[in-house]
Design a protein around this motif. Structure first.
Motif, PDB file in Angstrom:
ATOM      1  N   ASP A   1      87.083  80.833  16.639  1.00 27.56           N
ATOM      2  CA  ASP A   1      88.342  80.822  15.893  1.00 27.56           C
ATOM      3  C   ASP A   1      89.492  81.318  16.762  1.00 27.56           C
ATOM      4  O   ASP A   1      90.625  80.840  16.645  1.00 27.56           O
TER       5      ASP A   1
ATOM      6  N   ARG B   1      90.380  74.388   8.062  1.00 29.01           N
ATOM      7  CA  ARG B   1      89.247  74.724   8.919  1.00 29.01           C
ATOM      8  C   ARG B   1      88.465  75.842   8.254  1.00 29.01           C
ATOM      9  O   ARG B   1      89.022  76.650   7.505  1.00 29.01           O
ATOM     10  N   PHE B   2      87.171  75.880   8.503  1.00 33.93           N
ATOM     11  CA  PHE B   2      86.347  76.983   8.037  1.00 33.93           C
ATOM     12  C   PHE B   2      86.403  78.098   9.083  1.00 33.93           C
ATOM     13  O   PHE B   2      85.843  77.979  10.178  1.00 33.93           O
TER      14      PHE B   2
ATOM     15  N   VAL C   1      85.375  81.768  10.410  1.00 34.75           N
ATOM     16  CA  VAL C   1      84.153  82.567  10.289  1.00 34.75           C
ATOM     17  C   VAL C   1      84.447  83.989  10.755  1.00 34.75           C
ATOM     18  O   VAL C   1      84.915  84.200  11.878  1.00 34.75           O
ATOM     19  N   SER C   2      84.192  84.955   9.882  1.00 38.00           N
ATOM     20  CA  SER C   2      84.402  86.348  10.249  1.00 38.00           C
ATOM     21  C   SER C   2      83.241  86.853  11.101  1.00 38.00           C
ATOM     22  O   SER C   2      82.183  86.225  11.173  1.00 38.00           O
TER      23      SER C   2
ATOM     24  N   LYS D   1      94.939  79.568   1.956  1.00 35.69           N
ATOM     25  CA  LYS D   1      93.616  79.209   1.459  1.00 35.69           C
ATOM     26  C   LYS D   1      93.644  77.846   0.790  1.00 35.69           C
ATOM     27  O   LYS D   1      94.602  77.499   0.096  1.00 35.69           O
TER      28      LYS D   1
ATOM     29  N   CYS E   1      85.583  85.172  14.635  1.00 40.15           N
ATOM     30  CA  CYS E   1      84.696  84.866  15.753  1.00 40.15           C
ATOM     31  C   CYS E   1      85.492  84.300  16.928  1.00 40.15           C
ATOM     32  O   CYS E   1      86.647  83.888  16.790  1.00 40.15           O
TER      33      CYS E   1
ATOM     34  N   GLU F   1      87.847  78.729   4.051  1.00 39.48           N
ATOM     35  CA  GLU F   1      88.483  77.456   4.377  1.00 39.48           C
ATOM     36  C   GLU F   1      89.985  77.600   4.148  1.00 39.48           C
ATOM     37  O   GLU F   1      90.430  77.879   3.025  1.00 39.48           O
TER      38      GLU F   1
ATOM     39  N   SER G   1      81.048  85.732   6.994  1.00 40.82           N
ATOM     40  CA  SER G   1      81.631  85.111   5.802  1.00 40.82           C
ATOM     41  C   SER G   1      82.543  83.961   6.210  1.00 40.82           C
ATOM     42  O   SER G   1      83.105  83.940   7.310  1.00 40.82           O
ATOM     43  N   LEU G   2      82.694  82.965   5.297  1.00 43.41           N
ATOM     44  CA  LEU G   2      83.466  81.760   5.567  1.00 43.41           C
ATOM     45  C   LEU G   2      84.726  81.733   4.713  1.00 43.41           C
ATOM     46  O   LEU G   2      84.737  82.198   3.575  1.00 43.41           O
TER      47      LEU G   2
END
Length: 322
Positions: free
Chosen positions: A127, A83-84, A86-87, A109, A124, A94, A91-92
């Motif tokens: 997430d 999954r991607f 997201v901070s 990772k 976020c 995966e 920033s992303l």
């Protein structure tokens, strides 16, 4: 003489008259086994249709391919889901979840397979919901995540940092010439863009510079102030600070000019080992002298190559803190 009556046996039933029924031949049985859409074909068309039917039947090697494909799909579906993430800074990353704790999540990772610990408060809210759902579906792996690694040693990958510096000016004097003064300060912010790494025992150093009012391309620069402070930032954290005001005075009268004007700044961030992690300078050409700038004192006069010429200003240079 005694007579005996003869018993007559019951008559054997006979088949009613009619055409005799013969057992079906092998060819007829084969015809009856054909698909229903072939039963009423003529002999020639039936042969063609049967060949078409046989050609459309899956061949053994086709069945093997279908079986392998089905197995591959099943195995792929059993693999961990990436999954991607997201901070909060945008920033992303995966990755896949491998363990969940109350305040952190362990991720693997996708690009290099490394396992990292990510504080949950840096991600976020979408997430957060995904992590909670994953933990509920995998209670056996939703355990405490390992502690964070030690601070980065010298020579390892640099920290991901962003900086922003803005000047604040206030000018006094006549617009058409004469004596003028300018009060200037620099506000700056530093943000740790790392997802997992803390910045500990680092240092932020900001220097401000002035130039000779009489010559924009002069050989000298004036180090008006040098401010240093400790820097500790958790992942995604941000700090803000500002320099005190500095007053630069100068005189403009026709072709004659004297005094000092604003030139720029240099913000240098070093880690606990003293390695430079980031330089933010204006003009940009100052950044190549970051190491030399760290050795300077303020106030001082330096050459354009940052060699100290004097440790105090000349009398006609007025740099004061209001």
């Amino acid at each position: 003489m005694t007579s005996f009556a003869t018993e007559k046996s019951a008559p054997v039933p006979t088949r009613p008259p009619g055409p005799s029924v013969k057992p079906p031949k092998a060819t007829e049985r084969a015809a009856n086994s054909r698909p229903h859409f072939l039963k009423k074909c003529s002999s020639q068309s039936c042969g063609i249709a049967e060949r078409i039917h046989q050609e459309n039947m899956p061949k053994p090697h086709h069945l093997a391919k279908l079986l392998l494909t089905a197995i591959w799909v099943c195995v792929a579906s059993l693999q961990a889901e990436t999954r991607f993430f997201v901070s909060t800074a945008g920033s992303l990353l995966e990755a896949e979840i491998i363990a969940v704790a109350a305040d952190a999540v362990m991720l693997r990772k996708k690009d290099d397979g490394k396992e990292i610990r990510v504080p949950r408060n840096t991600l976020c809210k979408e997430d957060h919901a995904y992590i909670d759902a994953w933990a509920a579906a995998h209670p056996e792996t939703a355990t405490a995540a390992p502690a964070a690694t030690a601070p980065t040693a010298a020579g390892t990958k640099k920290f991901s940092l962003t900086t922003l510096v803005r000047s604040k000016k206030s000018t006094r004097g006549f617009a058409d010439g004469g004596y003028r003064s300018i009060d200037i300060s620099y506000g700056y912010s530093i943000q740790n863009r790392e997802v997992t790494r803390h910045i500990r025992d680092a240092k932020a150093t900001i220097l401000t510079f002035a130039k000779e009012a009489s010559n924009d391309q002069g050989t000298h620069l004036y180090v008006t102030q040098k401010i240093e402070h400790e820097l500790n930032l958790t992942p995604q954290a941000k700090m803000e600070n500002a320099t005190p005001d500095v007053r630069l005075s100068y005189y403009e009268g026709g072709a004659y000019r004297s005094g000092a004007k604003e030139y720029g700044y240099m913000l240098i961030i070093t880690d606990s080992a003293g390695e430079i992690q980031r330089v933010d300078a204006n003009p940009d050409t100052l950044s190549k002298y970051a190491k030399e700038a760290l050795t300077l004192t303020a106030p001082s006069v330096v050459s354009r190559e940052f060699r100290i010429i004097n440790t105090s200003f000349s009398t006609y240079i007025s740099v004061t803190t209001p």
